[in-house]
Design a protein around this motif. Structure first.
Motif, PDB file in Angstrom:
ATOM      1  N   LEU A   1      50.403 -72.532  -1.398  1.00 38.46           N
ATOM      2  CA  LEU A   1      49.873 -74.067  -1.661  1.00 38.46           C
ATOM      3  C   LEU A   1      49.511 -74.900  -0.347  1.00 38.46           C
ATOM      4  CD1 LEU A   1      51.542 -75.427  -4.685  1.00 38.46           C
ATOM      5  CD2 LEU A   1      49.581 -73.625  -5.122  1.00 38.46           C
ATOM      6  N   ASN A   2      47.882 -75.444  -0.322  1.00 35.95           N
ATOM      7  CA  ASN A   2      48.321 -76.398   0.435  1.00 35.95           C
ATOM      8  C   ASN A   2      48.773 -77.640   0.198  1.00 35.95           C
ATOM      9  OD1 ASN A   2      46.993 -79.613   0.981  1.00 35.95           O
ATOM     10  ND2 ASN A   2      45.858 -77.495   2.963  1.00 35.95           N
ATOM     11  N   GLN A   3      49.637 -77.854   1.418  1.00 39.63           N
ATOM     12  CA  GLN A   3      50.744 -79.205   1.624  1.00 39.63           C
ATOM     13  C   GLN A   3      50.434 -80.208   0.820  1.00 39.63           C
ATOM     14  OE1 GLN A   3      53.334 -78.395   1.830  1.00 39.63           O
ATOM     15  NE2 GLN A   3      54.043 -76.862   3.960  1.00 39.63           N
ATOM     16  N   GLY A   4      48.737 -80.612   0.660  1.00 36.20           N
ATOM     17  CA  GLY A   4      48.464 -81.478   0.065  1.00 36.20           C
ATOM     18  C   GLY A   4      48.794 -81.630  -1.662  1.00 36.20           C
ATOM     19  N   VAL A   5      48.785 -80.231  -2.270  1.00 30.62           N
ATOM     20  CA  VAL A   5      49.059 -79.934  -3.791  1.00 30.62           C
ATOM     21  C   VAL A   5      50.721 -80.613  -4.157  1.00 30.62           C
ATOM     22  CG1 VAL A   5      49.020 -78.588  -5.227  1.00 30.62           C
ATOM     23  CG2 VAL A   5      47.390 -78.330  -3.911  1.00 30.62           C
TER      24      VAL A   5
ATOM     25  N   GLY B   1      41.793 -63.735   6.072  1.00 30.08           N
ATOM     26  CA  GLY B   1      42.260 -64.499   7.036  1.00 30.08           C
ATOM     27  C   GLY B   1      41.426 -65.903   7.120  1.00 30.08           C
ATOM     28  N   PRO B   2      39.611 -66.154   6.591  1.00 28.94           N
ATOM     29  CA  PRO B   2      39.236 -67.497   6.367  1.00 28.94           C
ATOM     30  C   PRO B   2      39.724 -68.197   5.740  1.00 28.94           C
ATOM     31  CG  PRO B   2      37.764 -65.544   6.037  1.00 28.94           C
ATOM     32  CD  PRO B   2      39.481 -64.583   7.065  1.00 28.94           C
ATOM     33  N   ALA B   3      40.206 -67.102   4.205  1.00 30.61           N
ATOM     34  CA  ALA B   3      40.346 -67.831   3.080  1.00 30.61           C
ATOM     35  C   ALA B   3      41.800 -68.541   2.948  1.00 30.61           C
ATOM     36  CB  ALA B   3      40.867 -66.986   2.122  1.00 30.61           C
ATOM     37  N   VAL B   4      42.866 -68.512   4.291  1.00 31.34           N
ATOM     38  CA  VAL B   4      44.256 -68.584   4.227  1.00 31.34           C
ATOM     39  C   VAL B   4      43.858 -69.738   6.111  1.00 31.34           C
ATOM     40  CG1 VAL B   4      46.692 -68.656   5.934  1.00 31.34           C
ATOM     41  CG2 VAL B   4      45.287 -66.734   4.532  1.00 31.34           C
ATOM     42  N   THR B   5      43.024 -69.756   6.342  1.00 31.71           N
ATOM     43  CA  THR B   5      42.634 -71.149   7.218  1.00 31.71           C
ATOM     44  C   THR B   5      42.072 -72.110   6.833  1.00 31.71           C
ATOM     45  OG1 THR B   5      41.560 -69.457   9.145  1.00 31.71           O
ATOM     46  CG2 THR B   5      40.850 -71.443   9.341  1.00 31.71           C
ATOM     47  N   ASP B   6      40.990 -71.949   5.250  1.00 34.46           N
ATOM     48  CA  ASP B   6      41.093 -72.458   4.293  1.00 34.46           C
ATOM     49  C   ASP B   6      41.508 -73.321   4.071  1.00 34.46           C
ATOM     50  OD1 ASP B   6      38.348 -72.934   5.493  1.00 34.46           O
ATOM     51  OD2 ASP B   6      37.076 -72.367   3.906  1.00 34.46           O
ATOM     52  N   LEU B   7      42.549 -72.111   3.606  1.00 33.67           N
ATOM     53  CA  LEU B   7      43.810 -72.603   2.880  1.00 33.67           C
ATOM     54  C   LEU B   7      45.094 -74.238   3.415  1.00 33.67           C
ATOM     55  CD1 LEU B   7      45.046 -73.172   0.300  1.00 33.67           C
ATOM     56  CD2 LEU B   7      46.593 -70.948   1.231  1.00 33.67           C
ATOM     57  N   ILE B   8      45.105 -73.583   4.585  1.00 36.10           N
ATOM     58  CA  ILE B   8      45.924 -74.070   5.416  1.00 36.10           C
ATOM     59  C   ILE B   8      45.266 -75.709   5.447  1.00 36.10           C
ATOM     60  CG2 ILE B   8      46.924 -74.688   7.856  1.00 36.10           C
ATOM     61  CD1 ILE B   8      47.217 -72.161   7.381  1.00 36.10           C
ATOM     62  N   GLY B   9      43.314 -75.992   6.170  1.00 34.66           N
ATOM     63  CA  GLY B   9      43.061 -76.857   6.334  1.00 34.66           C
ATOM     64  C   GLY B   9      43.055 -77.924   5.365  1.00 34.66           C
TER      65      GLY B   9
ATOM     66  N   HIS C   1      53.253 -67.704   8.328  1.00 32.33           N
ATOM     67  CA  HIS C   1      52.295 -69.163   7.662  1.00 32.33           C
ATOM     68  C   HIS C   1      53.464 -70.795   7.025  1.00 32.33           C
ATOM     69  CE1 HIS C   1      48.868 -68.521   9.711  1.00 32.33           C
ATOM     70  NE2 HIS C   1      48.526 -68.111   7.958  1.00 32.33           N
ATOM     71  N   ILE C   2      53.755 -69.185   6.090  1.00 31.90           N
ATOM     72  CA  ILE C   2      55.332 -70.033   5.108  1.00 31.90           C
ATOM     73  C   ILE C   2      56.786 -70.853   6.036  1.00 31.90           C
ATOM     74  CG2 ILE C   2      56.534 -69.255   3.193  1.00 31.90           C
ATOM     75  CD1 ILE C   2      54.645 -67.660   2.138  1.00 31.90           C
ATOM     76  N   ARG C   3      56.856 -69.760   7.427  1.00 32.86           N
ATOM     77  CA  ARG C   3      57.926 -69.850   7.356  1.00 32.86           C
ATOM     78  C   ARG C   3      57.826 -71.231   8.495  1.00 32.86           C
ATOM     79  NH1 ARG C   3      59.109 -63.764   9.024  1.00 32.86           N
ATOM     80  NH2 ARG C   3      60.685 -63.056   7.801  1.00 32.86           N
ATOM     81  N   SER C   4      56.219 -71.738   9.430  1.00 32.03           N
ATOM     82  CA  SER C   4      56.304 -72.254  10.123  1.00 32.03           C
ATOM     83  C   SER C   4      55.949 -72.964   9.172  1.00 32.03           C
ATOM     84  CB  SER C   4      54.806 -72.592  10.815  1.00 32.03           C
ATOM     85  OG  SER C   4      53.827 -71.550   9.951  1.00 32.03           O
ATOM     86  N   GLY C   5      55.473 -73.687   7.981  1.00 33.13           N
ATOM     87  CA  GLY C   5      55.957 -74.758   7.066  1.00 33.13           C
ATOM     88  C   GLY C   5      53.934 -74.933   7.163  1.00 33.13           C
ATOM     89  N   LYS C   6      53.216 -73.817   7.282  1.00 30.11           N
ATOM     90  CA  LYS C   6      51.731 -75.049   7.336  1.00 30.11           C
ATOM     91  C   LYS C   6      51.524 -74.667   5.896  1.00 30.11           C
ATOM     92  CE  LYS C   6      50.447 -73.208  12.415  1.00 30.11           C
ATOM     93  NZ  LYS C   6      49.688 -72.667  13.083  1.00 30.11           N
ATOM     94  N   LEU C   7      51.750 -73.365   4.924  1.00 33.73           N
ATOM     95  CA  LEU C   7      51.735 -73.132   3.546  1.00 33.73           C
ATOM     96  C   LEU C   7      53.430 -73.425   2.970  1.00 33.73           C
ATOM     97  CD1 LEU C   7      49.908 -69.753   3.436  1.00 33.73           C
ATOM     98  CD2 LEU C   7      48.606 -72.712   3.136  1.00 33.73           C
ATOM     99  N   ARG C   8      52.958 -73.667   1.242  1.00 35.01           N
ATOM    100  CA  ARG C   8      54.432 -74.323   0.731  1.00 35.01           C
ATOM    101  C   ARG C   8      54.306 -72.850   0.161  1.00 35.01           C
ATOM    102  NH1 ARG C   8      53.337 -78.634  -2.805  1.00 35.01           N
ATOM    103  NH2 ARG C   8      53.621 -79.858  -0.531  1.00 35.01           N
TER     104      ARG C   8
END
Length: 282
Positions: free
Chosen positions: A89-93, A147-155, A171-178
C-alpha cells in the motif's frame, strides 16, 4: 523478472552444455511475441524460451487473437524458480492489515485503486482474485510495466498493488511502501515476517508466478530429457541459487511432467478469474 532468470540460467547452462547459450530479448504482448517466435523455430534443440506461468494459464483466456497456442506449440522442459506477489500500500492508506484493508474497501466501495504492470499480468490477476473472492469494488489501473506502477504507488497516485516480491522488496525495506501480506501458499522466504493472505483471513487465496524453459512442439524426447538434466544441474549451482534467493525467488527444478502438471494447475486457477474480470486483449 523473466530476463533476470533467463540470464542467470544461461550462464549455468553454458557451463553444463559446453557451448554458449545466448539470451535474445523479445519483449511485448505479455511475452507472446518472444514465445510465438520460439514456437515457430525448428524443433532441433537449439531454441528455447523462458516461459512464464501467466503465458500458459492467463494468456489463452485473455487474448482473443493469437497466432499460436502456448499450451500446444510449446512443450515443457523445467521450471527454474517461482515467487509470490506481495500486497503493498501507499503509506497514506489507512490500513495496517488485510482485514483493515477489506473493511476500508467495503466502506469506500469503488474509491480504492489497484495498480498493475499491465492487463493480464499476474499482478493484475492477483488483484482480480482478491476482489472476486471478497466481492470488493476496487478500480484496476494498468501501467506499462511494474516500474511506473510502483513509482505512482509510492507517490500516492494509486492506493495499492499486488507487486512481484523482487520488484517491491527494496521499497518495503526502505519504508516507502507498507506490505500487508504475500500471495503464496506459505510465507515467502524473503519476507518471513509477513503473513500470507490466507493467514490474514482469506481462505483459498493463492497467486504465484513461475518461470521455466519450454521448447518448440515436436522437439525429440531425448533432447527434452537432456535439457532437463542440464537445467537441473544449473538450478542446483550455488551461484544460481544465491542470485535467485537474494531477489526473492524460490528454486523449483523438477521434471517436464511436473512442469506440465503445473501448467494445468495454472489453467484451472486463472481461467475462472480472467473470465470473471472481463479482461480481454485483441
Amino acid at each position: 523478472a523473466t530476463d533476470i532468470i533467463a540470464r542467470a540460467a544461461a550462464i549455468e547452462l553454458t557451463k553444463t552444455l559446453g557451448q554458449p547459450v545466448t539470451v535474445d530479448n523479445r519483449a511485448g504482448a505479455g511475452g507472446n511475441l518472444g514465445s510465438e517466435m520460439a514456437a515457430k523455430y525448428p524443433p532441433d534443440g537449439y531454441t528455447m524460451v523462458m516461459s512464464a506461468s501467466s503465458l500458459h494459464g492467463i494468456t489463452p483466456f485473455l487474448y482473443t487473437k493469437l497466432n499460436y497456442d502456448p499450451n500446444k506449440d510449446l512443450v515443457p522442459v523445467i521450471v527454474f524458480a517461482s515467487f509470490a506477489n506481495v500486497l503493498v500500500l501507499n503509506q497514506g492508506v489507512k490500513a495496517n492489515s488485510v482485514k483493515e484493508l477489506i473493511a476500508l474497501a467495503k466502506a469506500e466501495s469503488g474509491k480504492l485503486t489497484c495498480a498493475s504492470s499491465g492487463s493480464g499480468s499476474t499482478i493484475h490477476m492477483s488483484c482480480e482474485m482478491f476482489k472476486h473472492m471478497l466481492g470488493l469494488d476496487i478500480t484496476h489501473i494498468p501501467y506499462k510495466g511494474s516500474g511506473p506502477a510502483v513509482t505512482d504507488l509510492i507517490g500516492g497516485q494509486v492506493n495499492m498493488m499486488f507487486d512481484n516480491i523482487p520488484s517491491a522488496i527494496s521499497h518495503i525495506r526502505s519504508g516507502k511502501l507498507r506490505a500487508l501480506a504475500t500471495t503464496g501458499p506459505r510465507r515467502a522466504v524473503a519476507l518471513p515476517d509477513l503473513p500470507t493472505i490466507v493467514e490474514s483471513g482469506v481462505p483459498g487465496y493463492e497467486s504465484t508466478a513461475w518461470f521455466g524453459l519450454a521448447m518448440p512442439a515436436g522437439t525429440p524426447k531425448e533432447i527434452i530429457a537432456r535439457m532437463n538434466a542440464d537445467g537441473q544441474k544449473a538450478a542446483r549451482t550455488p551461484e544460481f541459487i544465491k542470485r535467485m534467493v537474494d531477489l526473492g525467488y524460490e528454486i523449483i527444478g523438477g521434471t517436464p511432467e511436473q512442469m506440465a502438471a503445473m501448467i494445468q494447475d495454472e489453467i484451472r486457477r486463472w481461467g475462472p478469474i480472467v473470465k470473471a474480470s472481463g479482461a480481454k486483449v485483441d
